[in-house]
Design a protein around this motif. Sequence first.
Motif, PDB file in Angstrom:
ATOM      1  N   ASN A  40       6.589   8.584   0.208  1.00  0.00           N
ATOM      2  CA  ASN A  40       5.674   8.653  -0.936  1.00  0.00           C
ATOM      3  C   ASN A  40       4.331   9.282  -0.525  1.00  0.00           C
ATOM      4  N   LYS A  41       3.541   9.571  -1.505  1.00  0.00           N
ATOM      5  CA  LYS A  41       2.214  10.185  -1.348  1.00  0.00           C
ATOM      6  C   LYS A  41       2.324  11.595  -0.773  1.00  0.00           C
ATOM      7  N   SER A  85       5.736  11.952  -4.998  1.00  0.00           N
ATOM      8  CA  SER A  85       4.386  11.466  -5.223  1.00  0.00           C
ATOM      9  C   SER A  85       4.393  10.594  -6.467  1.00  0.00           C
ATOM     10  N   ALA A  86       4.190   9.316  -6.251  1.00  0.00           N
ATOM     11  CA  ALA A  86       4.147   8.408  -7.398  1.00  0.00           C
ATOM     12  C   ALA A  86       2.926   8.722  -8.254  1.00  0.00           C
ATOM     13  N   ARG A  87       1.914   9.297  -7.630  1.00  0.00           N
ATOM     14  CA  ARG A  87       0.680   9.592  -8.361  1.00  0.00           C
ATOM     15  C   ARG A  87       0.842  10.798  -9.284  1.00  0.00           C
ATOM     16  N   GLY A 130       0.796  -1.229   0.000  1.00  0.00           N
ATOM     17  CA  GLY A 130       0.000   0.000   0.000  1.00  0.00           C
ATOM     18  C   GLY A 130       0.825   1.273   0.000  1.00  0.00           C
ATOM     19  N   GLY A 181       2.804   2.213  -2.192  1.00  0.00           N
ATOM     20  CA  GLY A 181       2.807   2.777  -3.549  1.00  0.00           C
ATOM     21  C   GLY A 181       3.920   2.259  -4.442  1.00  0.00           C
ATOM     22  N   LYS A 182       4.410   1.051  -4.168  1.00  0.00           N
ATOM     23  CA  LYS A 182       5.530   0.516  -4.945  1.00  0.00           C
ATOM     24  C   LYS A 182       5.179   0.371  -6.433  1.00  0.00           C
ATOM     25  N   SER A 183       4.023  -0.234  -6.708  1.00  0.00           N
ATOM     26  CA  SER A 183       3.664  -0.458  -8.117  1.00  0.00           C
ATOM     27  C   SER A 183       3.450   0.867  -8.826  1.00  0.00           C
ATOM     28  N   THR A 184       2.786   1.797  -8.160  1.00  0.00           N
ATOM     29  CA  THR A 184       2.534   3.107  -8.757  1.00  0.00           C
ATOM     30  C   THR A 184       3.856   3.818  -9.011  1.00  0.00           C
ATOM     31  N   ARG A 201      -2.000  -4.246 -12.626  1.00  0.00           N
ATOM     32  CA  ARG A 201      -0.996  -3.383 -12.029  1.00  0.00           C
ATOM     33  C   ARG A 201       0.114  -3.135 -13.037  1.00  0.00           C
ATOM     34  N   ASP A 239       1.514  14.450  -1.589  1.00  0.00           N
ATOM     35  CA  ASP A 239       0.658  15.255  -2.466  1.00  0.00           C
ATOM     36  C   ASP A 239      -0.610  15.653  -1.717  1.00  0.00           C
TER      37      ASP A 239
HETATM   38  P1  GDP Z   1       1.965  -1.186  -3.301  1.00  0.00           P
HETATM   39  O1  GDP Z   1       1.126  -2.185  -2.591  1.00  0.00           O
HETATM   40  O2  GDP Z   1       3.084  -0.722  -2.450  1.00  0.00           O
HETATM   41  O3  GDP Z   1       2.431  -1.654  -4.652  1.00  0.00           O
HETATM   42  O4  GDP Z   1       1.057   0.118  -3.536  1.00  0.00           O
HETATM   43  P2  GDP Z   1       0.234   0.585  -4.818  1.00  0.00           P
HETATM   44  O5  GDP Z   1       1.134   1.157  -5.850  1.00  0.00           O
HETATM   45  O6  GDP Z   1      -0.680  -0.500  -5.244  1.00  0.00           O
HETATM   46  O7  GDP Z   1      -0.591   1.799  -4.200  1.00  0.00           O
HETATM   47  C1  GDP Z   1      -1.515   1.618  -3.159  1.00  0.00           C
HETATM   48  C2  GDP Z   1      -2.557   2.720  -3.231  1.00  0.00           C
HETATM   49  O8  GDP Z   1      -1.933   3.981  -2.992  1.00  0.00           O
HETATM   50  C3  GDP Z   1      -3.224   2.834  -4.583  1.00  0.00           C
HETATM   51  O9  GDP Z   1      -4.575   3.131  -4.379  1.00  0.00           O
HETATM   52  C4  GDP Z   1      -2.493   3.982  -5.242  1.00  0.00           C
HETATM   53  O10 GDP Z   1      -3.302   4.657  -6.181  1.00  0.00           O
HETATM   54  C5  GDP Z   1      -2.177   4.866  -4.067  1.00  0.00           C
HETATM   55  N1  GDP Z   1      -0.960   5.659  -4.299  1.00  0.00           N
HETATM   56  C6  GDP Z   1       0.238   5.206  -4.729  1.00  0.00           C
HETATM   57  N2  GDP Z   1       1.126   6.217  -4.822  1.00  0.00           N
HETATM   58  C7  GDP Z   1       0.461   7.345  -4.447  1.00  0.00           C
HETATM   59  C8  GDP Z   1       0.854   8.714  -4.318  1.00  0.00           C
HETATM   60  O11 GDP Z   1       1.974   9.126  -4.585  1.00  0.00           O
HETATM   61  N3  GDP Z   1      -0.102   9.579  -3.857  1.00  0.00           N
HETATM   62  C9  GDP Z   1      -1.351   9.177  -3.536  1.00  0.00           C
HETATM   63  N4  GDP Z   1      -2.206  10.082  -3.095  1.00  0.00           N
HETATM   64  N5  GDP Z   1      -1.745   7.901  -3.645  1.00  0.00           N
HETATM   65  C10 GDP Z   1      -0.857   6.986  -4.093  1.00  0.00           C
END
Ligand code: GDP
Length: 348
Positions: A214-215, A253-255, A78, A80-83, A121, A217
Amino acid sequence: MPNINPHLDAPPHAGGRQRTPSDYVQAIREGDRSSLSQAITLAESTRPEDQAQARHILDACLPHTGDSIRVAITGVPGVGKSTFIETLGGRLVEAGRRLAVLAIDPTSERTKGSILGDKTRMGTLARHEEVFIRPSPTSGSLGGVAQTTRETILLCEAAGFDTVLVETVGVGQSEIKVHSMVDFFLLLALAGAGDELQGIKRGIVEMADAIAINKADGENRAAADRAQAAYQRALQLLPPDDAERTPPVLTCSARTGEGIDRVWQTITAFCAAAQDDGSFEQRRRQQAIYWMHQTIEHRLQQDFFNNPAVQAALDDVEAQVAAGTLSSLAGAEKLLAQHHGPEPETNT
Ligand code: GDP
């Protein structure tokens, strides 16, 4: 669940004849994806004949490996690794890099491939010609999975990928193994109420070459800045690494993509400096030794547990140890004796 790569399970044959290791190596070096996938499948296989073939392929590939930058991306589910990989990967591809994304997921047996296993993903990234995405093997011990991932890195390098990202869930045990296969270890973290430092005493933070909050934003931005400061303070208290360097703490922010370039610049600057002062090569040499030891341990363990005499006795000895009628030590000795045969008599 469908595989990302449609060739993943294709049988390793060419035109009806069994392919030789040099067939594979040639095809891999020419950039043939399906041969690369098949070679990885052989490396993942537990069948001795597949493993032998994988070994031959790896040996032949070895002179063509090493020319990539290997980066681990870790953090709790969660974070944000994949993002992050999707965003960073898109930029790397735009910059002309060829990218392999691999995963180590120690939980995959339970969750049936929680990371990278899902086609949706990194969907955008997966569509690029220059990107190769390989999910974590869905079975096997952590040691075995990590071993295979290291071999997969080498195969991808032989196939001409110049950037390898290894994604792993931050659960501790796997980090040490992942740390031992990459040039840079990036920890993704989140700003959270008071728990910024929860990992700080733990090995994971100590292993990190950089931490990115991360995040960072929207409404979360101020909290991310506070977390950055808290991490920086806490890291000052840890002993610096050999190079007397405290890992930088960044926000991104990966987003939105903000801060992502900065993270990548930090990675490339670190690697360039390490190449200049020799620590890059030194780290890789130490890693090669580590993996030799890992391979020996893994192989001995496999030999032991595949031994029919051990298998025949295992359940019974386990039951006795569980019941407390046999100590762990005595149980282990009993099984080892099954493996090695009876100890020679010393008093005759
Ligand atoms: P992982 O489990 O570490 O691979 O995490 P994901 O990439 O699946 O991201 C988990 C959730 O966090 C998803 O709903 C993403 O859209 C959200 N997310 C990832 N990066 C960011 C970010 O930089 N900002 C925000 N606001 N949300 C993010």
